[in-house]
Design a protein around this motif. Structure first.
Motif, short mmCIF file in Angstrom:
data_model
loop_
_atom_site.label_atom_id
_atom_site.label_comp_id
_atom_site.label_asym_id
_atom_site.label_seq_id
_atom_site.Cartn_x
_atom_site.Cartn_y
_atom_site.Cartn_z
N GLU A 1 -66.04 20.57 8.12
CA GLU A 1 -67.95 20.49 8.13
C GLU A 1 -67.78 22.00 8.40
OE1 GLU A 1 -69.35 17.70 10.93
OE2 GLU A 1 -68.40 15.97 9.92
N ILE A 2 -69.08 22.66 7.87
CA ILE A 2 -69.95 23.98 8.38
C ILE A 2 -70.71 23.93 8.57
CG2 ILE A 2 -68.19 24.54 6.41
CD1 ILE A 2 -70.57 25.66 5.11
N THR A 3 -70.68 24.83 9.83
CA THR A 3 -72.47 24.78 10.49
C THR A 3 -73.23 25.40 9.68
OG1 THR A 3 -71.97 27.63 11.51
CG2 THR A 3 -71.35 25.59 12.57
N ILE A 4 -74.63 25.65 10.03
CA ILE A 4 -75.63 26.22 8.85
C ILE A 4 -75.00 27.31 9.03
CG2 ILE A 4 -78.00 26.75 8.98
CD1 ILE A 4 -77.40 23.97 7.78
N LYS A 5 -74.92 28.12 9.89
CA LYS A 5 -74.82 29.66 10.40
C LYS A 5 -73.78 29.92 9.13
CE LYS A 5 -76.23 30.90 14.65
NZ LYS A 5 -76.54 31.22 16.10
N GLU A 6 -72.87 29.26 9.51
CA GLU A 6 -71.56 29.82 8.37
C GLU A 6 -71.57 28.98 7.07
OE1 GLU A 6 -67.59 28.07 10.12
OE2 GLU A 6 -68.64 26.23 9.41
N LEU A 7 -72.58 29.02 6.28
CA LEU A 7 -73.55 27.96 5.21
C LEU A 7 -74.34 29.15 4.43
CD1 LEU A 7 -73.56 26.30 2.27
CD2 LEU A 7 -75.53 25.55 3.79
N ALA A 8 -75.12 29.77 5.68
CA ALA A 8 -76.04 30.72 4.74
C ALA A 8 -74.70 32.31 5.21
CB ALA A 8 -76.60 31.33 6.55
N ALA A 9 -73.93 32.30 5.83
CA ALA A 9 -72.91 33.71 5.08
C ALA A 9 -72.75 33.64 4.98
CB ALA A 9 -72.13 33.48 6.81
N LYS A 10 -71.64 32.37 3.91
CA LYS A 10 -71.05 32.07 2.97
C LYS A 10 -72.05 32.80 1.71
CE LYS A 10 -67.85 29.18 3.71
NZ LYS A 10 -66.59 28.35 2.41
N VAL A 11 -73.47 31.80 1.83
CA VAL A 11 -73.87 32.42 0.47
C VAL A 11 -75.06 33.86 0.61
CG1 VAL A 11 -76.77 31.59 -0.31
CG2 VAL A 11 -75.61 30.16 0.82
N SER A 12 -74.79 34.26 1.75
CA SER A 12 -75.77 35.94 1.55
C SER A 12 -74.03 37.01 0.92
CB SER A 12 -75.50 36.26 3.44
OG SER A 12 -76.68 36.16 3.68
N GLN A 13 -72.91 36.50 0.85
CA GLN A 13 -71.52 36.96 0.95
C GLN A 13 -71.94 36.58 -1.06
OE1 GLN A 13 -67.91 35.23 2.06
NE2 GLN A 13 -66.96 36.97 0.69
N LYS A 14 -72.05 35.56 -1.25
CA LYS A 14 -72.09 35.32 -2.57
C LYS A 14 -73.49 36.07 -3.16
CE LYS A 14 -69.58 32.50 -5.28
NZ LYS A 14 -68.51 32.96 -5.81
N LYS A 15 -74.48 35.52 -3.07
CA LYS A 15 -75.68 36.80 -3.86
C LYS A 15 -74.59 38.48 -3.59
CE LYS A 15 -79.18 35.86 -0.95
NZ LYS A 15 -80.59 35.15 -0.49
N ALA A 16 -75.00 38.77 -2.47
CA ALA A 16 -73.95 40.59 -1.99
C ALA A 16 -73.08 41.05 -2.94
CB ALA A 16 -73.53 40.34 -1.17
N GLU A 17 -71.87 39.85 -4.14
CA GLU A 17 -71.06 40.14 -4.49
C GLU A 17 -71.21 40.28 -5.75
OE1 GLU A 17 -68.77 36.54 -4.70
OE2 GLU A 17 -67.50 37.79 -2.20
N MET A 18 -72.93 38.71 -6.00
CA MET A 18 -73.24 38.55 -7.39
C MET A 18 -74.91 40.20 -7.72
SD MET A 18 -74.20 35.13 -7.54
CE MET A 18 -74.74 34.67 -8.99
N GLY A 19 -74.56 40.93 -6.84
CA GLY A 19 -75.81 42.25 -6.79
C GLY A 19 -76.97 41.89 -6.08
N TYR A 20 -77.19 40.61 -5.75
CA TYR A 20 -78.68 40.66 -5.10
C TYR A 20 -78.32 40.69 -3.93
CZ TYR A 20 -78.93 37.22 -9.39
OH TYR A 20 -78.90 37.06 -10.67
N SER A 21 -79.93 41.63 -3.51
CA SER A 21 -80.11 41.59 -1.60
C SER A 21 -82.02 40.77 -1.79
CB SER A 21 -79.86 43.07 -1.95
OG SER A 21 -81.33 43.54 -2.95
N GLY A 22 -82.01 40.46 -0.22
CA GLY A 22 -83.42 40.40 0.06
C GLY A 22 -84.09 39.27 -0.58
N GLY A 23 -85.12 39.15 -0.14
CA GLY A 23 -85.48 38.00 -1.34
C GLY A 23 -85.94 37.64 -2.86
N GLY A 24 -85.88 39.38 -3.53
CA GLY A 24 -86.33 39.62 -5.13
C GLY A 24 -85.28 39.07 -5.84
N PHE A 25 -83.88 37.79 -5.75
CA PHE A 25 -83.23 37.20 -6.31
C PHE A 25 -83.76 36.49 -7.41
CE2 PHE A 25 -82.78 35.25 -2.10
CZ PHE A 25 -82.61 33.95 -2.62
#
Length: 64
Positions: free
Chosen positions: A3-27
């Motif tokens: 099980e993971i916390t919401i904070k851990e999930l949010a961090a993983k999502v942010s990391q994945k978006k950064a890897e894909m070249g997305y930033s902020g809400g413009g993805f």
């Protein structure tokens, strides 16, 4: 199963978006409006006109 916390999930999502070249809400890809009905186009025009009459920008960019 781990099980993971919401904070851990949010961090993983942010990391994945950064890897894909997305930033902020413009993805999110904007809707082209190509298949939009005429009634929806009229509604979007009216929303934009009402916002401009108040001296504001519409809360979203609409393609019509």
């Amino acid at each position: 199963m781990r099980e993971i916390t919401i904070k851990e999930l949010a961090a993983k999502v942010s990391q994945k978006k950064a890897e894909m070249g997305y930033s902020g809400g413009g993805f999110v890809q904007p809707n082209s409006g190509r298949r939009r009905t005429e009634s929806k186009r009229a509604l979007l025009r009216n929303i934009e006109a009402a916002a401009k009459a108040r001296g504001e920008e519409p809360t979203f960019k609409a393609n019509y």
